[in-house]
Design an enzyme around this catalytic site. Structure first.
Site, PDB file in Angstrom:
ATOM      1  N   PHE A   1     -13.476 -17.822   0.954  1.00  0.00           N
ATOM      2  CA  PHE A   1     -12.478 -16.770   0.733  1.00  0.00           C
ATOM      3  C   PHE A   1     -11.212 -17.154   1.480  1.00  0.00           C
ATOM      4  O   PHE A   1     -11.267 -17.486   2.657  1.00  0.00           O
ATOM      5  CB  PHE A   1     -12.987 -15.408   1.198  1.00  0.00           C
ATOM      6  N   ILE A   2     -10.092 -17.108   0.766  1.00  0.00           N
ATOM      7  CA  ILE A   2      -8.828 -17.530   1.354  1.00  0.00           C
ATOM      8  C   ILE A   2      -7.915 -16.308   1.437  1.00  0.00           C
ATOM      9  O   ILE A   2      -7.730 -15.598   0.447  1.00  0.00           O
ATOM     10  CB  ILE A   2      -8.164 -18.640   0.502  1.00  0.00           C
TER      11      ILE A   2
ATOM     12  N   GLU B   1     -12.358 -18.506   4.898  1.00  0.00           N
ATOM     13  CA  GLU B   1     -13.618 -17.979   5.427  1.00  0.00           C
ATOM     14  C   GLU B   1     -14.805 -18.430   4.600  1.00  0.00           C
ATOM     15  O   GLU B   1     -14.687 -18.616   3.381  1.00  0.00           O
ATOM     16  CB  GLU B   1     -13.615 -16.447   5.350  1.00  0.00           C
ATOM     17  N   GLN B   2     -15.934 -18.521   5.250  1.00  0.00           N
ATOM     18  CA  GLN B   2     -17.174 -18.745   4.527  1.00  0.00           C
ATOM     19  C   GLN B   2     -17.435 -17.544   3.615  1.00  0.00           C
ATOM     20  O   GLN B   2     -17.465 -16.410   4.080  1.00  0.00           O
ATOM     21  CB  GLN B   2     -18.331 -18.887   5.530  1.00  0.00           C
TER      22      GLN B   2
ATOM     23  N   SER C   1      -5.279  -4.662   1.568  1.00  0.00           N
ATOM     24  CA  SER C   1      -5.491  -4.312   0.159  1.00  0.00           C
ATOM     25  C   SER C   1      -5.761  -5.503  -0.730  1.00  0.00           C
ATOM     26  O   SER C   1      -5.387  -5.513  -1.897  1.00  0.00           O
ATOM     27  CB  SER C   1      -4.278  -3.598  -0.418  1.00  0.00           C
TER      28      SER C   1
ATOM     29  N   SER D   1     -11.613   9.081   0.323  1.00  0.00           N
ATOM     30  CA  SER D   1     -11.621   7.849   1.127  1.00  0.00           C
ATOM     31  C   SER D   1     -12.801   7.845   2.087  1.00  0.00           C
ATOM     32  O   SER D   1     -13.241   8.899   2.555  1.00  0.00           O
ATOM     33  CB  SER D   1     -10.342   7.727   1.960  1.00  0.00           C
TER      34      SER D   1
ATOM     35  N   ASN E   1      -9.610  -1.553  10.368  1.00  0.00           N
ATOM     36  CA  ASN E   1      -8.400  -0.983   9.780  1.00  0.00           C
ATOM     37  C   ASN E   1      -7.947   0.158  10.665  1.00  0.00           C
ATOM     38  O   ASN E   1      -8.666   1.143  10.823  1.00  0.00           O
ATOM     39  CB  ASN E   1      -8.693  -0.452   8.376  1.00  0.00           C
TER      40      ASN E   1
ATOM     41  N   GLU F   1       0.803  -1.217   0.000  1.00  0.00           N
ATOM     42  CA  GLU F   1       0.000   0.000   0.000  1.00  0.00           C
ATOM     43  C   GLU F   1       0.843   1.278   0.000  1.00  0.00           C
ATOM     44  O   GLU F   1       0.397   2.337   0.426  1.00  0.00           O
ATOM     45  CB  GLU F   1      -0.962  -0.038   1.195  1.00  0.00           C
TER      46      GLU F   1
HETATM   47  N1  LIG Z   1     -16.029 -14.034   3.544  1.00  0.00           N
HETATM   48  C1  LIG Z   1     -16.237 -13.232   2.508  1.00  0.00           C
HETATM   49  N2  LIG Z   1     -17.370 -13.321   1.764  1.00  0.00           N
HETATM   50  C2  LIG Z   1     -17.592 -12.491   0.711  1.00  0.00           C
HETATM   51  N3  LIG Z   1     -16.721 -11.561   0.280  1.00  0.00           N
HETATM   52  C3  LIG Z   1     -15.553 -11.419   0.970  1.00  0.00           C
HETATM   53  C4  LIG Z   1     -15.265 -12.249   2.109  1.00  0.00           C
HETATM   54  N4  LIG Z   1     -14.061 -11.875   2.574  1.00  0.00           N
HETATM   55  C5  LIG Z   1     -13.623 -10.898   1.781  1.00  0.00           C
HETATM   56  N5  LIG Z   1     -14.496 -10.617   0.812  1.00  0.00           N
HETATM   57  C6  LIG Z   1     -14.307  -9.587  -0.253  1.00  0.00           C
HETATM   58  O1  LIG Z   1     -12.920  -9.335  -0.401  1.00  0.00           O
HETATM   59  C7  LIG Z   1     -12.577  -8.004  -0.015  1.00  0.00           C
HETATM   60  C8  LIG Z   1     -11.250  -7.954   0.674  1.00  0.00           C
HETATM   61  O2  LIG Z   1     -11.255  -8.733   1.854  1.00  0.00           O
HETATM   62  P1  LIG Z   1     -10.789  -8.162   3.249  1.00  0.00           P
HETATM   63  O3  LIG Z   1     -10.920  -9.257   4.244  1.00  0.00           O
HETATM   64  O4  LIG Z   1     -11.521  -6.912   3.542  1.00  0.00           O
HETATM   65  O5  LIG Z   1      -9.255  -7.905   3.011  1.00  0.00           O
HETATM   66  P2  LIG Z   1      -8.330  -6.593   2.995  1.00  0.00           P
HETATM   67  O6  LIG Z   1      -7.606  -6.648   4.294  1.00  0.00           O
HETATM   68  O7  LIG Z   1      -7.439  -6.815   1.855  1.00  0.00           O
HETATM   69  O8  LIG Z   1      -9.212  -5.396   2.886  1.00  0.00           O
HETATM   70  C9  LIG Z   1     -13.741  -7.583   0.861  1.00  0.00           C
HETATM   71  O9  LIG Z   1     -13.883  -6.174   0.863  1.00  0.00           O
HETATM   72  C10 LIG Z   1     -14.922  -8.297   0.182  1.00  0.00           C
HETATM   73  O10 LIG Z   1     -15.329  -7.615  -0.990  1.00  0.00           O
HETATM   74 MG   LIG Z   2     -10.976  -4.899   3.743  1.00  0.00          MG
END
Ligand SMILES: Nc1ncnc2c1ncn2[C@@H]1O[C@H](COP(=O)(O)OP(=O)(O)O)[C@@H](O)[C@H]1O
Ligand SMILES: [Mg+2]
Length: 347
Positions: free
Chosen positions: A168-169, A206-207, A176, A310, A301, A13
């Site tokens: 989601f992995i 994650e689910q 970011s 932002s 965050n 970032e």
């Molecule tokens: N469990 C989830 N189910 C659906 N969408 C998800 C999930 N986790 C993340 N996302 C999508 O991925 C994006 C980035 O994940 P996030 O955990 O916020 O990571 P970062 O720390 O990069 O912001 C989220 O803003 C969302 O759009």
């Molecule tokens: Mg996020």
């Protein structure tokens, strides 16, 4: 008084940090402050730039190089009557490492402390802590590198036993959307976990849920205030780095068009989580909101994006706190926390 603006940083970032820093440099109250620029390059070199007595007129001022600025050691920023503003996002900036350094050299700094920064940056640790106080979160499985190396089948069985596709992995410790992917099948899950392990030694699965994304601004030390929620309105499959920062494929809806009781619920959960993680200064608290109005906390965050477009500063603007006053309040909160810490009894 002097503000030491720390920006850039060894993280994905880096560029957004420069944008955030440039916006802040426009907003400091130069009647009271001089602003010392300290740029951390992508390689981690610290460069001391000019001392500003007024807002810069071009972003170029921030692009320092070893030719145009002085290379310094981290301890060289120590100074009486100065407050550090770490405008750094992601690992090596928002994760407690810089905060620990600033504690060690005993300088006041803006934003959350060591523990809260480190904990909020780590998606697994955040989940563990917030689960303890009953904050709703999506179901998840934590995977350590050793487990993945020893028994991939076991990891698949465990994930598929507790979650359903899509999943989601994510690397535990990034930001970011770097290293994050969505998996619909076991093959994709395997690729996604391998990818995430390129960024960290712990991975969270994650689910996946179909949900709107709602964000709440939080501000304060002992007295914690929250904003009305805003919504990230997306038109991409998932909110990734490109759409977040580069393509502008998202629109911010402030306040979010959601029922009042959901707004209140989100604010209450944001405040509870902020306190549980020992945050101070500021944080942006991100939620998922499903069709049947179920809220899940996604993440906090501790140094959210700070450009004029932002979410965090716009949420405060909506609450009647304009950008310059928000920055000023963050500086005052930093000074107060530092002063309080000096007064604690140590024996
Ligand atoms: N469990 C989830 N189910 C659906 N969408 C998800 C999930 N986790 C993340 N996302 C999508 O991925 C994006 C980035 O994940 P996030 O955990 O916020 O990571 P970062 O720390 O990069 O912001 C989220 O803003 C969302 O759009
Ligand atoms: Mg996020």
């Amino acid at each position: 008084m002097k503000i030491v603006a720390l920006y850039g940083g060894k993280s994905a970032e880096h560029e957004i940090s420069i944008l955030s820093a440039y916006s802040m440099l426009q907003a400091f109250y130069y009647e009271y402050y001089q602003v010392q620029l300290v740029y951390i390059t992508k390689e981690g070199t610290w460069l001391k730039g000019p001392l500003l007595t007024e807002a810069p007129t071009a972003e170029e001022v921030l692009h320092l190089t070893e030719e145009t600025a002085t290379k310094i050691k981290v301890g060289d920023i120590v100074e009486e009557d100065a407050v550090v503003f770490p405008i750094l996002h992601g690992p090596n900036g928002e994760d407690g490492t810089i905060q620990g350094l600033l504690e060690t050299i005993n300088m006041p700094y803006v934003g959350t402390g060591v523990l809260s920064s480190a904990c909020a940056m780590d998606k697994i640790m955040t989940k563990h802590v917030l689960q303890q106080i009953g904050i709703p979160q999506v179901p998840y499985v934590a995977v350590a590198k050793g487990e993945w190396k020893d028994d991939q089948e076991g990891v698949f069985d465990y994930c598929e036993g507790s979650l359903v596709y899509p999943m989601f992995i994510k690397p535990a410790n990034m930001g970011s959307s770097v290293g994050i992917s969505k998996a619909e099948t076991r093959e994709e899950l395997q690729k996604a976990i391998d990818l995430a392990f390129q960024y960290d030694r712990r991975v969270i699965v994650e689910q996946g849920i179909d949900a709107r994304e709602i964000e709440v601004g939080v501000l304060g030390n002992d007295e914690v205030r929250t904003t009305v929620p805003g919504e990230i309105v997306k038109d991409v499959a998932f909110y990734d780095y490109e759409s977040k920062y580069i393509d502008n494929q998202v629109t911010l809806q402030i306040p979010a068009d959601i029922p009042e009781e959901i707004q209140d619920k989100a604010r209450e959960l944001a405040k509870k989580s902020y306190i549980a993680l020992d945050c101070s200064g500021l944080s942006r608290c991100d939620f998922f909101l499903t069709n049947n109005n179920e809220l899940f906390l996604n993440e906090l965050n501790t140094m959210p994006g700070f450009t004029p477009f932002s979410m965090y500063p716009l949420l405060w603007k909506e609450m009647g706190l304009k950008y310059g006053d928000l920055i000023e309040e963050l500086i005052q909160l930093a000074l107060m926390r530092h002063k309080e810490k000096q007064q604690f009894v140590h024996e």
